[in-house]
Enzyme design. Structure first.
Site, short mmCIF file in Angstrom:
data_model
loop_
_atom_site.label_atom_id
_atom_site.label_comp_id
_atom_site.label_asym_id
_atom_site.label_seq_id
_atom_site.Cartn_x
_atom_site.Cartn_y
_atom_site.Cartn_z
CB SER A 1 -1.21 -10.50 1.33
OG SER A 1 -2.55 -10.75 1.72
CB SER A 2 -4.16 -7.26 4.74
OG SER A 2 -3.89 -6.03 4.10
NE ARG A 3 -8.25 -12.54 2.87
CZ ARG A 3 -8.86 -11.79 1.95
NH1 ARG A 3 -8.19 -11.31 0.92
NH2 ARG A 3 -10.16 -11.52 2.06
CG HIS B 1 -1.87 -1.10 1.32
ND1 HIS B 1 -1.79 -2.08 2.28
CD2 HIS B 1 -2.96 -1.39 0.57
CE1 HIS B 1 -2.79 -2.93 2.12
NE2 HIS B 1 -3.51 -2.55 1.08
CD GLN C 1 -13.62 -6.32 -1.74
OE1 GLN C 1 -13.92 -5.16 -2.02
NE2 GLN C 1 -12.40 -6.77 -1.91
N GLY D 1 -2.53 -2.37 -6.77
CA GLY D 1 -1.39 -3.28 -6.85
C GLY D 1 -1.62 -4.37 -7.88
CB VAL E 1 5.66 -4.42 -2.34
CG1 VAL E 1 6.76 -4.22 -1.29
CG2 VAL E 1 5.52 -3.16 -3.19
O1 PAF Z 1 -7.78 -4.49 -3.27
C1 PAF Z 1 -8.50 -4.13 -2.30
O2 PAF Z 1 -8.03 -3.84 -1.21
C2 PAF Z 1 -10.00 -4.05 -2.48
O3 PAF Z 1 -10.45 -5.06 -3.33
C3 PAF Z 1 -10.48 -2.67 -2.97
C4 PAF Z 1 -9.95 -2.36 -4.34
C5 PAF Z 1 -10.05 -1.59 -1.99
C6 PAF Z 1 -12.01 -2.65 -3.05
O4 PAF Z 1 -12.59 -2.92 -1.82
#
Ligand code: PAF
Length: 280
Positions: free
Chosen positions: A185-187, A37, A61, A147, A176
């Site tokens: 990744s946040s995960r 990010h 999502q 990204g 990155v």
């Molecule tokens: O990539 C993400 O973090 C999400 O899919 C996004 C683009 C912010 C939409 O919620």
């Protein structure tokens, strides 16, 4: 740095900035920011007079069995990172503001969303494109940064932007990685130490595929067979998909060419990780 949660206030501020002749660079995120990010924010800082970051864990999502409730969140830390990155304005809408009672409008990109993550996560991209379209409308972005780790997401957002004539330039930035190759990744925080080691198989698979191509292998199936074996050797790894596709159409390829991209989604334990890379 200003922090706004109200949607109307965000839109009024954006419109005022535009009237004053200032361009808006926008980085949409679900928070729990990492260096991936940060690279988007740094590029956004260069490209816009006003740099806007949104932090919104978008319920639309996530599938019913997915990690919406446990998705990592740390607003204080995110705000500190944003401040350091020179963000001018953080927008933190609530789910009720984005999807108020009676909400009934969805953006659905056809075709590109049928495969890969779209096949494994039904409805996921409908949620992504709907929220991104709404975020663009509120933020009045001139340029938005994403990204390339979410390769299919980027392709789908580009398609939506063209199809709906949205006046936003879409910029994709390279993945990155941690020092050992794991894509940020946040995960990744879900991984135990042992799983974290096994998760390296994704970037290793990409390196093996690139080496095979350098050594003259042109058959996608030959490469995929080798990678399947490599990944299956990790006890906690389970392949969701492993495909070599054309970078624009996302259709499977038989022979490698300059448009070939390796796309992977692999569960390591319960954590679903994605990675990708060009092969030539
Ligand atoms: O990539 C993400 O973090 C999400 O899919 C996004 C683009 C912010 C939409 O919620």
């Amino acid at each position: 740095m200003d922090i706004i949660s109200d949607t109307d206030q965000m839109q009024q501020r954006a419109l005022a900035e535009k009237r004053a002749g200032r361009s808006i660079a926008f980085v949409p995120t679900m928070g729990f920011l990492h260096d991936g990010h940060l690279s988007l924010l740094q590029e956004g800082r260069r490209r816009g007079d006003l740099l806007v970051l949104s932090i919104f864990v978008n319920p639309a999502q996530f599938g019913p069995q997915e990690d919406l409730s446990s998705y990592p969140r740390d607003m204080e830390r995110d705000l500190a990172i944003a401040r350091q990155a020179g963000v001018d304005l953080v927008w933190t809408p609530t789910p009720e503001a984005v999807y108020p009672p009676g909400y009934a409008t969805w953006v659905d990109v056809e075709g590109l969303t049928d495969t890969l993550c779209g096949a494994s996560r039904p409805g996921h991209f409908r949620g992504v494109t709907t929220v991104v379209c709404k975020l663009f409308n509120v933020v009045q972005a001139d340029v938005a940064l994403f990204g390339q780790k979410d390769f299919q997401q980027l392709a789908v957002i580009r398609r939506m932007t063209i199809d709906l004539n949205l006046p936003v330039e879409i910029v994709g930035l390279p993945i990155v990685r941690e020092a050992d190759g794991l894509a940020m990744s946040s995960r990744n925080v879900y991984l135990s130490a042992a799983q974290r080691q096994q998760a390296l198989v994704l970037s290793q698979a990409l390196a093996v595929a690139q080496l095979m191509v350098q050594n003259g292998v042109t058959s996608a199936e030959e490469i995929l067979t080798t990678l399947r074996r490599l990944i299956k050797a990790k006890p906690e790894a389970r392949i969701d998909y492993l495909q070599i596709c054309h970078q624009q159409t996302l259709q499977d390829q038989v022979a490698i060419d300059t448009d070939s991209v390796l796309l992977m989604a692999v569960f390591v334990g319960k954590t679903r990780l994605i990675d990708n890379g060009f092969l030539l």
